[in-house]
Structure formats: structure tokens, C-alpha cells
Design a protein around this motif. Structure first.
Motif, PDB file in Angstrom:
ATOM      1  N   THR A  92      -0.181 -13.162 -21.391  1.00  0.00           N
ATOM      2  CA  THR A  92      -1.288 -13.148 -20.424  1.00  0.00           C
ATOM      3  C   THR A  92      -0.892 -12.394 -19.161  1.00  0.00           C
ATOM      4  N   LYS A  93       0.321 -12.620 -18.702  1.00  0.00           N
ATOM      5  CA  LYS A  93       0.805 -11.938 -17.497  1.00  0.00           C
ATOM      6  C   LYS A  93       0.841 -10.427 -17.708  1.00  0.00           C
ATOM      7  N   LEU A  94       1.324 -10.007 -18.880  1.00  0.00           N
ATOM      8  CA  LEU A  94       1.391  -8.576 -19.181  1.00  0.00           C
ATOM      9  C   LEU A  94      -0.010  -7.993 -19.316  1.00  0.00           C
ATOM     10  N   LYS A  95      -0.910  -8.738 -19.953  1.00  0.00           N
ATOM     11  CA  LYS A  95      -2.290  -8.281 -20.115  1.00  0.00           C
ATOM     12  C   LYS A  95      -2.971  -8.079 -18.768  1.00  0.00           C
ATOM     13  N   ASN A  96      -2.787  -9.034 -17.856  1.00  0.00           N
ATOM     14  CA  ASN A  96      -3.401  -8.922 -16.526  1.00  0.00           C
ATOM     15  C   ASN A  96      -2.844  -7.750 -15.743  1.00  0.00           C
ATOM     16  N   LYS A  97      -1.558  -7.480 -15.944  1.00  0.00           N
ATOM     17  CA  LYS A  97      -0.949  -6.335 -15.277  1.00  0.00           C
ATOM     18  C   LYS A  97      -1.593  -5.029 -15.737  1.00  0.00           C
ATOM     19  N   TYR A  98      -1.785  -4.900 -17.056  1.00  0.00           N
ATOM     20  CA  TYR A  98      -2.365  -3.671 -17.602  1.00  0.00           C
ATOM     21  C   TYR A  98      -3.838  -3.533 -17.237  1.00  0.00           C
ATOM     22  N   LYS A 123     -10.251   4.914 -22.093  1.00  0.00           N
ATOM     23  CA  LYS A 123      -9.838   4.107 -20.946  1.00  0.00           C
ATOM     24  C   LYS A 123      -8.513   3.387 -21.189  1.00  0.00           C
ATOM     25  N   GLY A 124      -7.966   3.544 -22.414  1.00  0.00           N
ATOM     26  CA  GLY A 124      -6.681   2.913 -22.722  1.00  0.00           C
ATOM     27  C   GLY A 124      -6.787   1.648 -23.529  1.00  0.00           C
ATOM     28  N   ILE A 125      -7.974   1.366 -24.090  1.00  0.00           N
ATOM     29  CA  ILE A 125      -8.185   0.145 -24.874  1.00  0.00           C
ATOM     30  C   ILE A 125      -8.422   0.499 -26.329  1.00  0.00           C
ATOM     31  N   ILE A 126      -7.678  -0.126 -27.240  1.00  0.00           N
ATOM     32  CA  ILE A 126      -7.897   0.103 -28.666  1.00  0.00           C
ATOM     33  C   ILE A 126      -8.501  -1.151 -29.300  1.00  0.00           C
ATOM     34  N   LEU A 127      -9.317  -0.943 -30.318  1.00  0.00           N
ATOM     35  CA  LEU A 127      -9.986  -2.047 -31.022  1.00  0.00           C
ATOM     36  C   LEU A 127      -9.391  -2.193 -32.420  1.00  0.00           C
ATOM     37  N   LYS A 128      -9.286  -3.455 -32.861  1.00  0.00           N
ATOM     38  CA  LYS A 128      -8.749  -3.740 -34.201  1.00  0.00           C
ATOM     39  C   LYS A 128      -9.721  -4.687 -34.906  1.00  0.00           C
ATOM     40  N   ASP A 129     -10.369  -4.180 -35.947  1.00  0.00           N
ATOM     41  CA  ASP A 129     -11.333  -4.985 -36.706  1.00  0.00           C
ATOM     42  C   ASP A 129     -10.598  -5.835 -37.749  1.00  0.00           C
ATOM     43  N   SER A 130     -11.027  -7.091 -37.875  1.00  0.00           N
ATOM     44  CA  SER A 130     -10.436  -7.993 -38.865  1.00  0.00           C
ATOM     45  C   SER A 130     -11.512  -8.945 -39.377  1.00  0.00           C
ATOM     46  N   LYS A 131     -11.123  -9.801 -40.332  1.00  0.00           N
ATOM     47  CA  LYS A 131     -12.071 -10.784 -40.878  1.00  0.00           C
ATOM     48  C   LYS A 131     -12.555 -11.744 -39.797  1.00  0.00           C
ATOM     49  N   GLU A 132     -11.669 -11.999 -38.824  1.00  0.00           N
ATOM     50  CA  GLU A 132     -12.016 -12.936 -37.748  1.00  0.00           C
ATOM     51  C   GLU A 132     -12.864 -12.291 -36.660  1.00  0.00           C
ATOM     52  N   GLY A 133     -13.052 -10.978 -36.725  1.00  0.00           N
ATOM     53  CA  GLY A 133     -13.813 -10.279 -35.703  1.00  0.00           C
ATOM     54  C   GLY A 133     -13.013  -9.114 -35.144  1.00  0.00           C
ATOM     55  N   THR A 134     -13.473  -8.595 -34.032  1.00  0.00           N
ATOM     56  CA  THR A 134     -12.810  -7.443 -33.416  1.00  0.00           C
ATOM     57  C   THR A 134     -11.923  -7.902 -32.257  1.00  0.00           C
ATOM     58  N   LEU A 135     -10.650  -7.528 -32.343  1.00  0.00           N
ATOM     59  CA  LEU A 135      -9.698  -7.808 -31.272  1.00  0.00           C
ATOM     60  C   LEU A 135      -9.432  -6.525 -30.500  1.00  0.00           C
ATOM     61  N   TRP A 136      -8.965  -6.673 -29.271  1.00  0.00           N
ATOM     62  CA  TRP A 136      -8.653  -5.484 -28.473  1.00  0.00           C
ATOM     63  C   TRP A 136      -7.240  -5.582 -27.916  1.00  0.00           C
ATOM     64  N   ASP A 137      -6.686  -4.428 -27.611  1.00  0.00           N
ATOM     65  CA  ASP A 137      -5.350  -4.393 -27.015  1.00  0.00           C
ATOM     66  C   ASP A 137      -5.208  -3.095 -26.220  1.00  0.00           C
ATOM     67  N   PHE A 138      -4.056  -2.956 -25.584  1.00  0.00           N
ATOM     68  CA  PHE A 138      -3.803  -1.778 -24.762  1.00  0.00           C
ATOM     69  C   PHE A 138      -3.143  -0.683 -25.598  1.00  0.00           C
ATOM     70  N   LYS A 139      -3.714   0.499 -25.547  1.00  0.00           N
ATOM     71  CA  LYS A 139      -3.204   1.614 -26.339  1.00  0.00           C
ATOM     72  C   LYS A 139      -1.751   1.913 -26.000  1.00  0.00           C
ATOM     73  N   SER A 140      -1.395   1.805 -24.703  1.00  0.00           N
ATOM     74  CA  SER A 140      -0.036   2.160 -24.273  1.00  0.00           C
ATOM     75  C   SER A 140       1.021   1.235 -24.855  1.00  0.00           C
ATOM     76  N   LEU A 141       0.624   0.027 -25.266  1.00  0.00           N
ATOM     77  CA  LEU A 141       1.598  -0.911 -25.840  1.00  0.00           C
ATOM     78  C   LEU A 141       1.944  -0.561 -27.279  1.00  0.00           C
ATOM     79  N   TYR A 142       1.302   0.459 -27.819  1.00  0.00           N
ATOM     80  CA  TYR A 142       1.565   0.840 -29.190  1.00  0.00           C
ATOM     81  C   TYR A 142       2.042   2.302 -29.290  1.00  0.00           C
ATOM     82  N   ASN A 143       2.460   2.852 -28.139  1.00  0.00           N
ATOM     83  CA  ASN A 143       2.942   4.223 -28.145  1.00  0.00           C
ATOM     84  C   ASN A 143       4.427   4.320 -28.447  1.00  0.00           C
ATOM     85  N   GLY A 144       5.128   3.161 -28.425  1.00  0.00           N
ATOM     86  CA  GLY A 144       6.571   3.193 -28.630  1.00  0.00           C
ATOM     87  C   GLY A 144       6.954   2.741 -29.997  1.00  0.00           C
TER      88      GLY A 144
END
Length: 487
Positions: free
Chosen positions: A420-426, A466-487
Motif C-alpha cells: 500500500t505504501k509503495l502504491k501510494n507513492k507511485y 499514464k503508467g497504469i497497466i490492466l490485467k484481466d482475470s476470472k475475478e475481474g480486472t486488476l491494475w498495477d503500475f507499468k514501471s513495476l514491471y520494467n525490470g
């Protein structure tokens, strides 16, 4: 356990002077300002060495000083119109705050130079009597370097080579350009102590010799510090101490590499001296430590913003994995029992193997990927084990990870709070409101329901821009920060 010894230029098996005990001295900061990332590296490294030694069962007497009398402190005091001790006490307190914020434990003892003046006077007096030092008419005392035949053995330099091509103007009463000050006569308005040689203060090098000898004895197991202190500071410590006692000062000399920032040598004049206080405003303390541990302590490092971003990516993956592992355990563990598992059982021995090889935190960090990749795989795809077996394997993995990686000061935060802390920072950095993201996801879901796939793709693409990526799943659509998946 092998440790690289700067004195012999090779790794040596560590054999303590006293079985089961370690005496370690590390040069601390000169306290005239907030500590920077370069000051912090030895503090992080040798706190980790101490923690690992304790993990191995040693009783560690770890001494790290504060230099609280120095030209820089005096200059700062003059600028502010206060006594020098006001400056030093202020920044000792701030240094301790910063170290606590980095989860670096206090040393066993933090001696201060100004509390050891009597010991320094006594040492200087003895060195004069032994013919290793001389006083001047002005009231200074210098160490006669050429009298100590082994001078240069730590830095592997010849005394005459040190002077080649160097133009040095001799201070009044100094007999040889290579000689260094043990006692400095006071200038008008400076802090001073009365001494047999007049009003003055100790030279920088004498301070650490006296504090080490006073707290740890005539020979110590490990003497550490940054490589920038190797010459002349540590070389001078050896000369003073061994001339005094006739004994080896330290069995192992251990040095951290130097730090550059974005390709430039870190310096206050360049304005790239990143203080720990400022670094902690941008990054979690585990991110800072992770960056340090991902490089071998003895190597010089060029730190860039990308190093910290990459560390955040990795820690986000690890903490997210821990969160999922905790959930799986909660949902599937009925009874705790031991399960043999190659990965879980190898965590502690591999960590010890790596750390025994000159504190190889780089390899220890690298093994985390294998551990958490395996944990994620068995939660999703394992077919030859029951869910309760898997839950017990995950429980064992987490237990073993916490046991040894606590030596590095990692993974002691609550996973939900960390994420949560990392999410709020981003969110703050991207200037995006979380509620707005959810609204866009709902609009996209409705567009897909209406088979308006063009509109749905536009919403996805706009969020990604804007830096947000979406991930579709059976439970619905989740979101995350694109920059957290560049490494």
C-alpha cells in the motif's frame, strides 16, 4: 568463513583472536552535517557483518566512532556563531535518527573523539618518548613517518613514491612532507584543550587509534571503513598503533568501495551528495539497503535512479509473493508438519554458503528470485502435492527466508502495508487518483459488454500512457503500475 583482507590482498579464513568473540572497529562519520549515502554504505555493510557474525554464534563487540572535533566542524560552528560541540552533538543525534530509519542497529559502543583527549595525549607523549614523533616550537606534534619502517604496507605504496610529482609546502617546524599531525596548535577562536605542547586539539588520525585501543585492545579482529580512508587515514592508524604497542593493530582490514551518483563522483561541491534524509523521502529504507546489497560491498558502484526503481520492482514482487503465500497458508493449512522440500531446505545453507564467501550479499539477493518463483509456481501448478503439503512448504519457506534475510534487514514489514505504501507513492508521482482508475476500469467493462472493443482499447491505452497497466482475470480486472514491471 573467508574475508578479503586489504592488507594481504587476498581472501583469508577468519580466525578470531578469542574463540567465539569478534572485535570489530569501523571508522564512523565526521559529524558536521547530515550523513549521505556514501557515509551510510559502511554503516549498512558492517552492521550486516555484525548481524551475520551473531547469526553464526559469535559475540561481537562492534565499535564505531563519531569524529566530533575537526576542521569542518569548526568551520560550520564559526558560520553559525555557536560552539563546535553544538554542531557535533546536533549531527550525532541526526545520524542516529537516520541509522534507525535505515534499520541499522547502533554499534556496541559509539565513542567520541572529544571524550578521549587524555588517552590521545598519553599516546602522543609515548610516541615522542619512543622517537616516533616530535614537537615543534609552534606547539604542533608530528609523526615521523620514515621511523616506521613498514609504512605503506596497507596501501601497498612506497614512501618516496607518495611524494613523486607532488609539490608540498612544509608547515612551520615540520621535518618531512610525509609526516602527519598528531596534535594541532589552536588558531584564534578555535576549540582547544590544554596539553604539554600548549593549547590545541588532536589530529584526525590519532583519534581512531586511541578509541580502538581503548575499547578493543591492542590487536583487533577486523578494522573496517570506506576505501577512501585506506590512505592516509588507515595507513596512519597502523603506524601510530603498532609503533606504540609493538603488536599487529588489526588482523583483517576490510574496505567498502566508493559510490558515484549518475556517473559522477559524489561530492557536496557537485551538488550530488544524496543525504540519507533526502533518500528516505523518495525511497523505502529496504529499497536503499537492497540497492546496496545487490552490489558486492568491496566494489565501487555507480548508483543511478534506475537502480532504485529496479530495487522497488524486485521488492514489490517479493512482498506480493509473501502476501499471496500468507493467504494460501491461511486458506489451506489445517495442521503444521514438516515437509521435505529441496528449495525450502536449501534457503539457509545457500545463504550461509554465500555469506561465508566474503559476505556475498549479491549472490544471496539473486537467490531470492529462485525462492519466490518456486513458491509462486507451486501455488498455481503443483499437481503431485496436496494443498496442505504446499501450505506447509510455503510456511517453511517463509520461516527460513525470515531467519536469514533478517541478517540483511529485509522483509520485516507487513506485506499489505508495504504494498500500500509503495502504491501510494507511485500514485502521487504519477499524479493519478485511484478512484479515477477504478472508474475508467468500469467504463471499459461496460464498453466490452456492449462489444465496443475499440472504446475499451482506447481506455486501456490511455491508462497505459499514464503508467497504469490492466490485467484481466476470472475475478475481474486488476491494475498495477507499468514501471513495476520494467525490470
Amino acid at each position: 568463513m573467508k574475508i578479503y583482507n586489504t592488507l594481504t590482498k587476498k581472501k583469508e579464513e577468519f580466525v578470531p583472536i578469542e574463540p567465539g568473540k569478534v572485535r570489530m572497529y569501523v571508522c564512523g562519520p565526521t559529524v558536521y552535517n547530515f550523513i549521505h549515502i556514501g557515509n551510510a554504505r559502511p554503516m549498512i555493510v558492517f552492521d550486516t557483518v555484525r548481524r551475520y557474525m551473531e547469526h553464526k554464534g559469535y559475540e561481537v563487540n562492534y565499535v564505531s566512532n563519531f569524529t566530533d572535533v575537526d576542521d569542518k566542524i569548526i568551520k560550520k560552528a564559526v558560520e553559525e556563531g555557536v560552539d563546535a560541540n553544538v554542531i557535533s552533538e546536533r549531527y550525532i543525534a541526526e545520524c542516529k535518527k537516520d541509522m534507525a530509519s535505515l534499520n541499522v542497529r547502533p554499534a556496541t559502543t559509539h565513542p567520541q573523539a572529544t571524550q578521549e583527549i587524555c588517552g590521545m595525549e598519553e599516546m602522543i607523549r609515548t610516541l615522542i618518548e619512543k622517537g616516533y614523533a616530535y614537537k615543534t616550537e609552534k606547539g604542533d606534534v608530528y609523526y615521523s613517518v620514515r621511523k616506521f619502517k613498514e609504512y605503506g604496507k596497507l596501501s601497498h605504496r612506497n614512501v618516496d613514491d607518495m611524494l613523486n610529482g607532488v609539490r608540498i609546502e612544509l608547515e612551520e617546524g615540520k621535518k618531512d612532507p610525509i609526516d602527519f599531525a598528531l596534535w594541532k596548535s589552536a588558531k584564534p577562536g578555535e576549540i582547544y584543550w590544554e596539553s604539554p605542547w600548549g593549547k590545541g586539539r588532536p589530529g584526525w588520525h590519532i583519534e581512531c587509534s586511541v578509541m580502538a585501543l581503548d575499547t578493543l585492545g591492542q590487536t583487533i579482529d577486523i578494522h573496517g571503513g570506506g576505501r577512501d580512508l585506506l590512505f592516509p587515514h588507515h595507513e596512519n592508524e597502523i603506524a601510530q598503533s603498532e609503533a606504540l604497542t609493538g603488536k599487529k593493530f588489526a588482523n583483517i582490514w576490510s574496505h567498502c568501495g566508493l559510490i558515484k551518483i549518475n556517473g559522477e563522483k559524489m561530492s557536496k561541491s557537485l551538488g550530488n551528495s544524496l543525504t540519507i534524509r533526502d533518500a528516505l523521502k523518495k525511497y523505502d529504507y529496504e529499497t536503499i539497503k537492497y540497492v546496496m546489497f545487490s552490489k558486492h560491498y568491496g566494489s565501487d558502484v555507480d548508483l543511478s535512479d534506475n537502480d532504485y526503481s529496479l530495487a522497488e520492482n524486485h521488492l514489490n514482487y517479493f512482498y506480493t509473493s509473501i502476501k499471496e503465500m500468507n493467504k494460501y497458508i491461511k486458506d489451506n493449512l489445517v495442521k503444521e508438519y514438516d515437509v521435505k522440500d529441496d528449495i525450502a531446505d536449501s534457503i539457509i545453507p545457500k545463504f550461509v554458503e554465500n555469506m561465508d564467501e566474503d559476505f556475498n550479499t549479491t549472490a544471496s539477493i539473486a537467490n531470492l528470485y529462485n525462492i519466490f518463483k518456486y513458491a509462486n509456481n507451486i501455488m498455481k501448478t503443483s499437481k503431485d502435492k496436496t494443498k496442505e503439503d504446499i501450505a506447509n512448504i510455503l510456511r517453511k519457506i517463509l520461516k527460513n527466508v525470515h531467519e536469514v534475510y533478517s541478517v540483511l534487514g529485509l522483509f520485516d514489514q507487513n506485506p499489505d502495508e508495504y504494498i500500500t505504501k509503495l502504491k501510494n507513492k507511485y500514485l502521487k508521482e504519477l499524479d493519478i487518483d485511484e478512484e479515477n482508475i477504478k472508474q475508467e476500469i468500469e467504463k471499459r467493462a461496460k464498453a466490452k459488454q456492449n462489444k465496443d472493443f475499440e472504446k475499451a482499447d482506447k481506455i486501456r491505452n490511455a491508462l497505459e500512457a499514464k503508467g497504469i497497466i490492466l490485467k484481466d482475470s476470472k475475478e475481474g480486472t486488476l491494475w498495477d503500475f507499468k514501471s513495476l514491471y520494467n525490470g
